[in-house]
Motif scaffolding. Structure first.
Motif, PDB file in Angstrom:
ATOM      1  N   THR A 186     -61.663  52.103  -8.859  1.00  0.00           N
ATOM      2  CA  THR A 186     -62.207  51.065  -9.760  1.00  0.00           C
ATOM      3  C   THR A 186     -61.150  50.526 -10.726  1.00  0.00           C
ATOM      4  OG1 THR A 186     -62.869  52.787 -11.303  1.00  0.00           O
ATOM      5  CG2 THR A 186     -64.530  52.056  -9.689  1.00  0.00           C
ATOM      6  N   TRP A 187     -59.996  51.155 -10.773  1.00  0.00           N
ATOM      7  CA  TRP A 187     -58.961  50.695 -11.716  1.00  0.00           C
ATOM      8  C   TRP A 187     -58.249  49.467 -11.151  1.00  0.00           C
ATOM      9  CZ3 TRP A 187     -55.880  55.656 -13.623  1.00  0.00           C
ATOM     10  CH2 TRP A 187     -56.785  56.544 -14.215  1.00  0.00           C
ATOM     11  N   PRO A 188     -57.823  48.551 -12.013  1.00  0.00           N
ATOM     12  CA  PRO A 188     -57.039  47.393 -11.527  1.00  0.00           C
ATOM     13  C   PRO A 188     -55.677  47.861 -11.012  1.00  0.00           C
ATOM     14  CG  PRO A 188     -57.048  47.459 -13.929  1.00  0.00           C
ATOM     15  CD  PRO A 188     -58.010  48.518 -13.479  1.00  0.00           C
ATOM     16  N   SER A 189     -55.131  47.127 -10.031  1.00  0.00           N
ATOM     17  CA  SER A 189     -53.871  47.612  -9.440  1.00  0.00           C
ATOM     18  C   SER A 189     -52.693  46.672  -9.686  1.00  0.00           C
ATOM     19  CB  SER A 189     -54.066  47.787  -7.930  1.00  0.00           C
ATOM     20  OG  SER A 189     -54.385  46.518  -7.376  1.00  0.00           O
ATOM     21  N   ASN A 190     -52.887  45.624 -10.466  1.00  0.00           N
ATOM     22  CA  ASN A 190     -51.795  44.666 -10.674  1.00  0.00           C
ATOM     23  C   ASN A 190     -50.953  45.084 -11.888  1.00  0.00           C
ATOM     24  OD1 ASN A 190     -50.217  42.358 -11.248  1.00  0.00           O
ATOM     25  ND2 ASN A 190     -51.706  41.106 -10.108  1.00  0.00           N
ATOM     26  N   VAL A 191     -49.629  45.072 -11.710  1.00  0.00           N
ATOM     27  CA  VAL A 191     -48.764  45.473 -12.836  1.00  0.00           C
ATOM     28  C   VAL A 191     -48.922  44.518 -14.026  1.00  0.00           C
ATOM     29  CG1 VAL A 191     -47.046  46.655 -11.409  1.00  0.00           C
ATOM     30  CG2 VAL A 191     -46.749  44.232 -11.925  1.00  0.00           C
ATOM     31  N   GLN A 192     -49.369  43.294 -13.784  1.00  0.00           N
ATOM     32  CA  GLN A 192     -49.552  42.323 -14.876  1.00  0.00           C
ATOM     33  C   GLN A 192     -50.601  42.797 -15.883  1.00  0.00           C
ATOM     34  OE1 GLN A 192     -47.825  39.430 -15.443  1.00  0.00           O
ATOM     35  NE2 GLN A 192     -46.505  39.966 -13.699  1.00  0.00           N
ATOM     36  N   GLU A 193     -51.480  43.746 -15.437  1.00  0.00           N
ATOM     37  CA  GLU A 193     -52.489  44.303 -16.345  1.00  0.00           C
ATOM     38  C   GLU A 193     -51.845  44.907 -17.600  1.00  0.00           C
ATOM     39  OE1 GLU A 193     -55.886  44.525 -16.377  1.00  0.00           O
ATOM     40  OE2 GLU A 193     -55.894  43.130 -14.694  1.00  0.00           O
ATOM     41  N   LEU A 194     -50.596  45.318 -17.452  1.00  0.00           N
ATOM     42  CA  LEU A 194     -49.882  45.915 -18.603  1.00  0.00           C
ATOM     43  C   LEU A 194     -49.802  44.937 -19.767  1.00  0.00           C
ATOM     44  CD1 LEU A 194     -46.873  47.763 -16.981  1.00  0.00           C
ATOM     45  CD2 LEU A 194     -48.610  48.812 -18.411  1.00  0.00           C
ATOM     46  N   LEU A 195     -49.803  43.632 -19.439  1.00  0.00           N
ATOM     47  CA  LEU A 195     -49.596  42.623 -20.479  1.00  0.00           C
ATOM     48  C   LEU A 195     -50.912  42.208 -21.141  1.00  0.00           C
ATOM     49  CD1 LEU A 195     -46.935  40.443 -18.609  1.00  0.00           C
ATOM     50  CD2 LEU A 195     -46.568  42.370 -20.146  1.00  0.00           C
ATOM     51  N   ARG A 196     -52.042  42.726 -20.633  1.00  0.00           N
ATOM     52  CA  ARG A 196     -53.330  42.391 -21.238  1.00  0.00           C
ATOM     53  C   ARG A 196     -53.437  43.100 -22.587  1.00  0.00           C
ATOM     54  NH1 ARG A 196     -58.031  40.643 -18.861  1.00  0.00           N
ATOM     55  NH2 ARG A 196     -57.311  41.067 -16.751  1.00  0.00           N
ATOM     56  N   PRO A 197     -53.850  42.375 -23.649  1.00  0.00           N
ATOM     57  CA  PRO A 197     -53.912  43.037 -24.965  1.00  0.00           C
ATOM     58  C   PRO A 197     -54.990  44.131 -24.999  1.00  0.00           C
ATOM     59  CG  PRO A 197     -54.623  40.722 -25.097  1.00  0.00           C
ATOM     60  CD  PRO A 197     -54.205  40.966 -23.696  1.00  0.00           C
ATOM     61  N   ARG A 222     -53.806  51.314 -11.403  1.00  0.00           N
ATOM     62  CA  ARG A 222     -53.572  52.060 -10.155  1.00  0.00           C
ATOM     63  C   ARG A 222     -52.119  51.971  -9.708  1.00  0.00           C
ATOM     64  NH1 ARG A 222     -57.638  51.302  -5.334  1.00  0.00           N
ATOM     65  NH2 ARG A 222     -56.305  52.970  -4.572  1.00  0.00           N
ATOM     66  N   LYS A 223     -51.242  52.387 -10.567  1.00  0.00           N
ATOM     67  CA  LYS A 223     -49.822  52.431 -10.210  1.00  0.00           C
ATOM     68  C   LYS A 223     -49.264  53.743 -10.780  1.00  0.00           C
ATOM     69  CE  LYS A 223     -48.932  48.355  -8.298  1.00  0.00           C
ATOM     70  NZ  LYS A 223     -48.444  48.262  -6.914  1.00  0.00           N
ATOM     71  N   ASN A 224     -48.294  54.335 -10.063  1.00  0.00           N
ATOM     72  CA  ASN A 224     -47.730  55.609 -10.510  1.00  0.00           C
ATOM     73  C   ASN A 224     -46.637  55.382 -11.568  1.00  0.00           C
ATOM     74  OD1 ASN A 224     -49.325  57.240  -8.807  1.00  0.00           O
ATOM     75  ND2 ASN A 224     -48.000  56.683  -7.067  1.00  0.00           N
ATOM     76  N   PHE A 225     -47.060  54.809 -12.716  1.00  0.00           N
ATOM     77  CA  PHE A 225     -46.099  54.566 -13.802  1.00  0.00           C
ATOM     78  C   PHE A 225     -45.664  55.884 -14.450  1.00  0.00           C
ATOM     79  CE2 PHE A 225     -48.116  50.250 -14.149  1.00  0.00           C
ATOM     80  CZ  PHE A 225     -46.954  49.516 -13.953  1.00  0.00           C
ATOM     81  N   HIS A 226     -46.585  56.852 -14.480  1.00  0.00           N
ATOM     82  CA  HIS A 226     -46.341  58.080 -15.258  1.00  0.00           C
ATOM     83  C   HIS A 226     -46.452  59.286 -14.327  1.00  0.00           C
ATOM     84  CE1 HIS A 226     -46.913  55.321 -18.588  1.00  0.00           C
ATOM     85  NE2 HIS A 226     -48.094  55.000 -18.091  1.00  0.00           N
ATOM     86  N   ASN A 227     -45.347  60.001 -14.159  1.00  0.00           N
ATOM     87  CA  ASN A 227     -45.283  61.108 -13.205  1.00  0.00           C
ATOM     88  C   ASN A 227     -44.914  62.399 -13.922  1.00  0.00           C
ATOM     89  OD1 ASN A 227     -45.337  59.473 -10.449  1.00  0.00           O
ATOM     90  ND2 ASN A 227     -44.013  58.392 -11.889  1.00  0.00           N
TER      91      ASN A 227
END
Length: 1545
Positions: A463-474, A484-489
């Motif tokens: 159910t999580w969004p998978s676009n990296v652009q989501e990072l820029l949403r306030p 849904r990206k492996n930003f943090h490992n």
């Protein structure tokens, strides 16, 4: 203007000059008034230390070798044999030291000797010797493990059994002749260099040390100290003009001092009076010296009387002063600036007549725009830059500046020796070559990691969004974004059997179950041997069980299974086989468990790979956690910490990911993990040796004319010459064989040079060589040189490979040499050679076999012997040890089995390349041939990295001031300092900077630019003080060759009408006191003095400052007490820790001191956990602090509560409940005392605190004391602020204490550097009344009464002490309201105060009572300082600091209003209330401005009786002194017999 610079006129116009002088002279009616002067000196308490010893300490800072060479050279002449003059002794020292110093450093030595900068260092050794203590009648002695002797021939006896006795403590500043060897006895020599006794011992000890029999340590010891004291410099003295609105001068007559004639008659070289440069005129026209003297005298008298200026005359004074300075010849401009700014009040009237050139004004305003944009400077601000480094003389004392000059000189002379000069040199200096503090991580794309989840693949995250652009949403601050990206490992390396593993896995599980966007991976590090049995080893069993469940289900279920295994482990137990079997049998009942766990298990994959990955990563001991490859620190693995730190890392890195997404560096199509792992900070392997911040460098800047081919010559070179010779003779290997012989192309400058050091005839050396060559294949930046470090004595037989490598490098092309050497580095080649194979069998295609063979067969061993000598003497390696030298940085010595592989070379290159590239770009501009250019990059990198501190340098090449700057050009062909100052000539900064720049200009070669930064439209006099900065470039001598009277502040030709107060401005860490002057330095009125005033000050203490924190809470432990003492006497001084920054300060003198927690509650509750900046190694309980310099010393101490004292508080009684702050505040308003607060003080003593400055207030103070004593039967103890008391008062007070039977103590506290400084003496004293009440007095003092010096007490102050403060920390009397004619002056009834007080009373600060226990408990002192810090930045706030501050804080720190009768003052109270008054205060009356003395006689009938009684006692005391009957005590405490005094150091 032409007439002003009369002295510049040509000498041949003699008649014109004479006529002018005669005319001017005749036109004045000469007044025969005597010239008045004030002088100030500052000396140490300790005896003057020999300059020879100070010079040796200067050389010790250059290098250990130079110190010992200097000690050896100064043995030739025994100074006591020569009845020398001081000047020849001084020149002897300079000549001997000059043998080891460059010309710039030799000048800086002169400056250091003039400053006496190393006197404190020598005195430290003297104090250490006194602790030892020396044998009788001994001018030099040795101490061998606790046994001492003055006789060199007894040394052998002392050495017997020395190692069985305890080892001596060695300090960081000790001079140890060779490297310290723990297996040898330590011999400490105490003696004075240059004496016969010292020489006899030194020769003996030096020979024993060279023979490897002892560790020789030298400490200075002067058996017969000088009678003189050290006269110091590096401080400022100001005579501030006092307001005489309220007359506060004592009418007791005191005679002036007889001033030394030499002090007065010496002429300044400028000596400018009204535009006449008398210094020059006297040189040019010696025949009219007397007339010039009379003319000068008249001009001085006509200008010095300072009538006030009109407002319109003040407006342009800053520009006019600048114009006057710029009109002077360039060579004199600095002197004129010093003269005008330091004597400004006397010069101002004549300056008002100066016309300002419009070009200058315009240029100043243009510059100011730039200064504001670049440096944030406003008109009137000042700044100083040396080689682009910002120097703030308010924060940096002159001793720190000397260090900076020395370091800059080393850098510049090093670059100069490498042939770089002028602008190119300064360009290179500006490079920041210090490695960035980036963390390095390891690559986590490794199959050995078991990933428990995957955000991009698992259905849990669908159910999580998978676009990296989501990072820029306030989103809201602090919200973790679920994408849904492996930003943090997050990867854990664990040993399953370790006790910490369960908690770490539980934390990882918590991350998973709480949907934290974290991909979690595990690496199990278990026994990797082939025969490992899971039925015996729980670690292997758990690993196989995990693999089994992962195969059956998936990694997530395997993870849950091992979590349930750990949940079966009881507290205090370890994981066992049965826990694993039990879980498997329960969850998988149909499976044969032994086949899963046993020896032949099918579930064993990755076991070896996990161990290999762990070993290859170089991460250190388990457990390890990684976030995106970056290791966590050890202390962050605590489970509570781990959760918080990980969340912080996720939030911090989200900002980084937002940036790269926004810039388009990361998009949806890229693999996020690949993107993270491709960053330059991710390396295949972490190596703490490479990443360590402790770095050592070779000195490669010496001239390189020597080689390594002649060992007999090489052996006698100095260490820096050996380095240069080795560098000069190396042939390098590089990728693709690009060298200057084959291709000329400047892009092939190789910025990195690795020297591989090892025994290439041994497998460990060959392995290091082989790994470096493997790395070389992938690097275009690198060239490799090889240095032999033979394990044993070299022979033809055991150096075959070393010689073959050398011959190949010197006869073959780079490519062929590289291929051949790669072959030689393989083990099979070495094995074949050892079995007798011919070296030519391994030749590679294309080699020049004949050339190689010829050289190989004729090569002697000199180059190997030279290399070996370089490795031992310079790199400090033992035979056969390996190291890597990367652009001069020594990485090593490597341990015997330490792995250093291709990945380590990769890491070493990645951290070194950034600085090397910056240098390469600059070197390319010099157009040097390739090999030489690469050499130059290596040498410059080594120099800059080792000497540069990495501070930001400002590029000052912005513009040239034509008409608004002083410019002095440097001497050609020498290194020069680039100095830029921005100054407003009518500010305090200009008074000091002008002197400093003059000295700097005499000291070193400078390219100097001084830009004027004038303030327009002044509305008041900008400078109200006459100032001197005491600083000399070199020691001065009299005509007969003896030392001149030393640095002194001279105020000559002083105006006689103003009333001056003398203020001394010393470095932050100095505590000085006035000694030996009968004159009132607070009220200097020259009209009434014959001769002049000689003020003498003494450096009483050096300050040790520190910050202390409790490691458990991270907060300062308020009320914690430290003591400073020696091993024999533990408590010489003590202090209390503030809550503000955990600050504390202790007073000491040069020496080695021991810091401890004070016995009592501090020591019971706390222990010292760690310390930084001290002399002790980390982890020792006893903290040794060495004060060996005039510079500030700041330490950091962390403490920790003892396990059984976790719930105890320092600032509460053992039995009192620990009430909260708000409860105490509430009681402050509602009344209701706590019963124990009404108890009497422990000793039933009335403690009274007071401050005074100036003879009049000291007279009042004595009368106040007498009035207190006359009205009480209770013992009284007075506490006086020592900082401002006169020598006369300190001398008389013991006598008075004896007569009237009271105790007293002098307390002092240095205003902390971080607390906003006041500059006016009166405001500083007000600050001391209120800001430091919690730290001035010992914790044993429960209550203190402050009584103003000008008060007369008419009641028993015991009553005030015992008054119930109803929960408030202090009680003050409100201002009287009854005298109605003063209503117009009651400022608190309207405006700010009426609004702020909201109906409460405004209180007077002349009398108050403080409950110190409550005051400390509610942190009142810290709150007051915090509020003061905020308000005091505004010069218009807190106009009555001591009174306004507590009234301003009345809502936060409540005040108990004392009954009105406790303080009556005629200004505010009516006559009717006087008869009930318990104290009378002589407040100033703003309506009548009546002088204090007259008011005292008129208002208080008994005042005169007290005055007469005390005058009588003083008279008896003076007579006793003259007759030698009075033993004057000036120590700080008088104490009763049964009392332990709170003493000073």
């Amino acid at each position: 203007m032409a007439a002003l610079w009369l002295a510049g006129s040509a000498k041949n116009d003699n008649t014109g000059i004479l006529a002018t002088v005669a005319l001017v002279y005749l036109s004045f009616s000469i007044v025969n008034a005597d010239s008045k002067a004030v002088t100030t000196t500052l000396s140490t308490k300790w005896p003057s230390t020999p300059l020879l010893l100070e010079a040796s300490e200067f050389l010790a800072e250059e290098s250990k070798a130079k110190f010992w060479d200097f000690v050896d050279t100064t043995q030739e002449i025994h100074l006591e044999d020569h009845e020398e003059t001081n000047i020849s002794y001084y020149h002897y020292i300079l000549q001997k030291a000059g043998e080891f110093l460059t010309p710039v450093q030799a000048n800086l030595l002169k400056f250091a000797l003039s400053l006496r900068a190393y006197s404190a260092t020598v005195q430290t050794f003297q104090q250490i010797a006194a602790e030892d203590p020396p044998p009788e009648d001994c001018s030099a002695f040795v101490n061998v493990h606790g046994e001492k002797s003055c006789a060199p021939d007894r040394l052998e006896v002392l050495l017997q059994g020395a190692l069985e006795r305890p080892k001596p403590y060695l300090f960081k500043g000790d001079h140890i002749e060779a490297s310290l060897r723990t297996e040898l006895p330590v011999v400490i020599l105490y003696g004075e260099i240059g004496t016969k006794e010292f020489s006899r011992f030194h020769k003996l000890l030096r020979s024993k040390s060279d023979a490897g029999r002892i560790n020789y340590v030298l400490r200075h010891y002067v058996a017969n100290p000088s009678e003189e004291k050290v006269l110091l410099s590096g401080y400022g003295v100001e005579l501030a003009i006092k307001s005489t609105e309220y007359k506060a001068k004592d009418d007791t007559q005191v005679t002036g001092s007889e001033l030394n004639a030499t002090v007065i008659n010496e002429n300044d070289p400028v000596d400018e009076v009204q535009g006449f440069l008398f210094g020059k005129l006297k040189q040019l026209y010696p025949e009219i010296k007397e007339q010039l003297k009379e003319l000068r005298k008249h001009l001085v008298e006509s200008t010095n009387e300072m009538a006030p200026l009109k407002v319109w005359q003040l407006q342009d004074l800053s520009f006019q002063t600048a114009a006057r300075i710029l009109a002077a010849p360039t060579v004199d401009a600095l002197m004129v600036m010093r003269d005008l700014s330091q004597n400004f009040p006397t010069k101002a009237r004549s300056i008002t007549r100066t016309v300002v050139n419009s070009d200058m004004r315009k240029e100043v305003e243009e510059h100011q725009q730039y200064f504001k944009e670049t440096f944030g400077l406003h008109p009137g601000d000042s700044a100083l830059f040396i080689n682009g480094l910002s120097i703030d003389l308010d924060l940096q004392d002159i001793f720190s500046v000397l260090d900076l000059l020395r370091n800059e000189a080393r850098l510049m002379e090093g670059l100069h020796d490498l042939g770089i000069q002028g602008d190119e040199l300064h360009d290179l200096l500006k490079l920041n070559v210090q490695p960035a503090d980036s963390d390095y991580g390891v690559d986590i794309r490794n199959p050995a990691i078991y990933w428990i989840n995957n955000l991009e693949m698992d259905s849990k995250y669908n159910t999580w969004p998978s676009n990296v652009q989501e990072l820029l949403r306030p989103t809201f601050l602090g919200v973790i974004r679920q994408i849904r990206k492996n930003f943090h490992n997050f990867v854990l390396f664990v040993d399953p059997t370790d006790e910490s593993t369960h908690e770490l896995l539980k934390t990882a599980e918590m991350f998973y179950t709480n949907d934290i966007p974290l991909r979690i991976g595990l690496v199990f590090v278990v026994d990797h041997s082939d025969g490992a049995d899971g039925l015996k080893d729980p670690g292997v069993a758990l690993f196989r069980a995990f693999n089994f469940v992962a195969d059956e289900l998936d990694n997530m279920n395997a993870f849950q299974t091992i979590i349930s295994m750990y949940s079966k482990v009881k507290e205090g137990e370890k994981l066992a086989i049965e826990h694993i079997i039990g879980t498997l049998e329960k969850d998988f009942s149909n499976v044969e468990v032994t086949s899963i766990l046993g020896a032949g298990s099918a579930y064993d994959r990755n076991r070896k790979e996990c161990k290999d990955y762990y070993k290859q990563s170089g991460l250190g001991s388990l457990p390890i956690a990684l976030y995106n490859g970056m290791p966590y620190q050890r202390e962050q693995l605590d489970p509570d910490e781990l959760e918080t730190v990980t969340m912080h890392k996720i939030l911090d890195n989200t900002a980084y990911f937002q940036k790269v997404v926004y810039l388009g560096e990361l998009n949806n199509d890229q693999d996020v993990v690949d993107f993270i792992m491709n960053q330059p900070t991710i390396v295949p392997r972490i190596n703490s040796r490479i990443l360590s911040s402790e770095r050592e460098y070779l000195d490669l800047s010496a001239d390189a004319n020597d080689g390594v081919d002649d060992y007999s010559h090489f052996a006698f070179l100095k260490s820096e010459e050996k380095s240069a010779a080795v560098a000069n003779s190396i042939s390098y290997l590089s990728k693709r064989g690009m060298s200057s012989r084959e291709i000329y192309d400047d892009k092939y400058i190789r910025p990195l040079t690795f020297w591989i050091v090892g025994d290439f005839d041994d497998s460990s050396g060959r392995q290091l060589l082989y790994e470096s060559l493997k790395h070389l294949k992938s690097s275009n930046n690198l060239r490799i040189g090889l240095i032999n470090s033979p394990s044993s004595e070299p022979t033809k037989e055991n150096t075959v490979i070393a010689r073959a490598i050398w011959a190949a490098l010197n006869t073959q092309s780079v490519n062929n040499a590289k291929n051949f050497i790669t072959k030689l580095a393989k083990e099979e080649t070495a094995k074949a050679l050892a079995e007798g194979a011919n070296i030519m069998e391994f030749a590679v295609g294309g080699m020049d076999n004949d050339g190689f063979k010829k050289m190989f067969e004729t090569l002697n061993l000199d180059f190997i012997l030279s290399h070996s000598s370089f490795c031992k003497d310079v790199v400090k390696l033992k035979g056969g040890q390996r190291a890597i030298i990367s652009n001069g940085r020594i990485v090593g010595p490597l341990e015997e089995n330490e792995v250093f592989n291709q990945n380590d070379f990769h890491l070493l290159e990645s951290i070194a390349i950034e600085a090397a590239e910056k240098i390469k770009i600059k070197i390319q501009m010099l157009a040097v041939e390739e090999d030489l250019a690469s050499d130059l990059v290596m040498k410059v990198d080594s120099l800059l990295s080792s000497k540069s501190k990495g501070e930001a340098r400002i590029d000052l090449q912005f513009f040239e001031g034509q008409s608004s700057a002083i410019k002095l050009r440097p001497k050609e062909e020498q290194v020069y300092f680039e100095v830029m100052a921005i100054i407003d000539p009518v500010t305090r900064d200009a008074q000091r900077l002008s002197s400093f720049l003059l000295v700097l200009n005499q000291l070193v070669n400078v390219n100097l630019r001084v830009f004027m930064n004038c303030q327009p439209k002044l509305s008041e006099m900008p400078l109200k003080s006459i100032y001197r900065y005491v600083l000399e470039p070199e020691i001065t001598f009299t005509a007969s060759g003896s030392f001149a009277s030393g640095p002194v502040a001279k105020f000559l030709d002083m105006p006689q009408s103003p009333l001056f107060t003398l203020i001394i401005n010393t470095p932050e860490s100095w505590m000085v006191e006035s000694v030996h002057t009968s004159y009132d330095l607070d009220n200097i009125y020259l009209k009434e003095i014959d001769g002049g005033v000689a003020a003498e000050y003494e450096l009483e203490y050096l300050l040790l400052e520190g910050h202390c924190y409790d490691v458990s809470t991270g907060q300062p432990p308020r009320g914690l007490q430290f003591t400073l003492g020696t091993s024999a006497n533990h408590e010489i001084v003590d202090t209390i820790v503030m809550a503000n920054l955990g600050y504390f300060q202790l007073k000491a003198n040069p020496g080695a001191w021991v810091l401890r927690l004070r016995k009592g509650r501090s020591e019971d509750i706390y222990k010292i956990y760690s310390h930084d900046g001290t002399d002790s190694p980390a982890g020792t309980d006893e903290v040794t602090v060495v004060l060996n310099s005039f510079k500030s010393k700041i330490i950091k101490v962390k403490v920790q509560k003892k396990p059984d004292k976790m719930n105890e508080e320092l600032l509460s009684d053992g039995n009192a409940e620990n009430e909260g702050f708000w409860e105490s505040i509430k009681r402050g308003f509602t009344g209701g005392p706590k019963p124990e607060e009404l108890k009497l003080d422990k000793e039933d003593v009335i403690n009274i605190f007071s401050v005074a400055s100036g003879h009049l207030y000291e007279r009042f103070l004595r009368i106040m004391m007498l009035s207190v004593l006359k009205h009480t039967e209770t013992p009284v103890k007075f506490w006086f602020l020592k900082n401002y008391l006169s020598p006369t008062f300190k001398e008389f007070i013991p006598h008075m204490a004896k007569k009237y039977g009271f105790q007293y103590e002098l307390v002092q506290y240095k205003w902390p550097r971080w607390l906003h400084q006041q500059t006016e003496k009166q405001r500083i004293i007000w600050g001391y009344k209120i800001l430091f009440l919690d730290v001035l007095f010992p914790l044993a003092v429960d209550k203190i009464l402050f009584v103003d010096a000008d008060q007369i007490v008419r009641a028993d102050l015991k009553e005030l002490r015992d008054l119930d403060l109803e929960g408030a920390p202090y009680g003050y009397t409100p201002f009287c309201e009854s005298r109605k004619e003063m209503d117009g002056y009651r400022f608190w009834r309207s405006g700010y105060w009426a609004n702020h007080l909201q109906g409460r009373k405004y209180h007077i600060s002349a009398l108050y009572v403080v409950d110190l226990k409550k005051f400390r408990k509610i942190a009142a002192g810290d709150r007051l300082r915090g509020q003061y810090q905020g308000l005091s930045q505004d010069p218009n706030s807190l106009s009555n600091l001591d009174q306004d501050l507590p009234n301003n804080m009345i809502h936060q720190v409540p005040i108990k209003s004392l009954p009105q009768y406790w303080l009556w003052c005629e200004t505010w109270c009516d006559e009717a209330s006087k008869k009930r008054a318990k104290t009378i205060d002589l407040c100033n009356n703003p309506m009548t401005k009546e002088p204090k003395l007259e008011a005292a006689v008129r208002i208080v009938p008994e005042w005169q009786d007290y005055d007469q009684e005390l005058k009588q006692l003083q008279k008896l005391f003076q007579e006793g002194k003259l007759n030698g009957l009075t033993h004057s005590r000036t120590d700080d405490v008088t104490s009763t017999e049964d009392r332990v005094p709170h003493v000073e150091l």
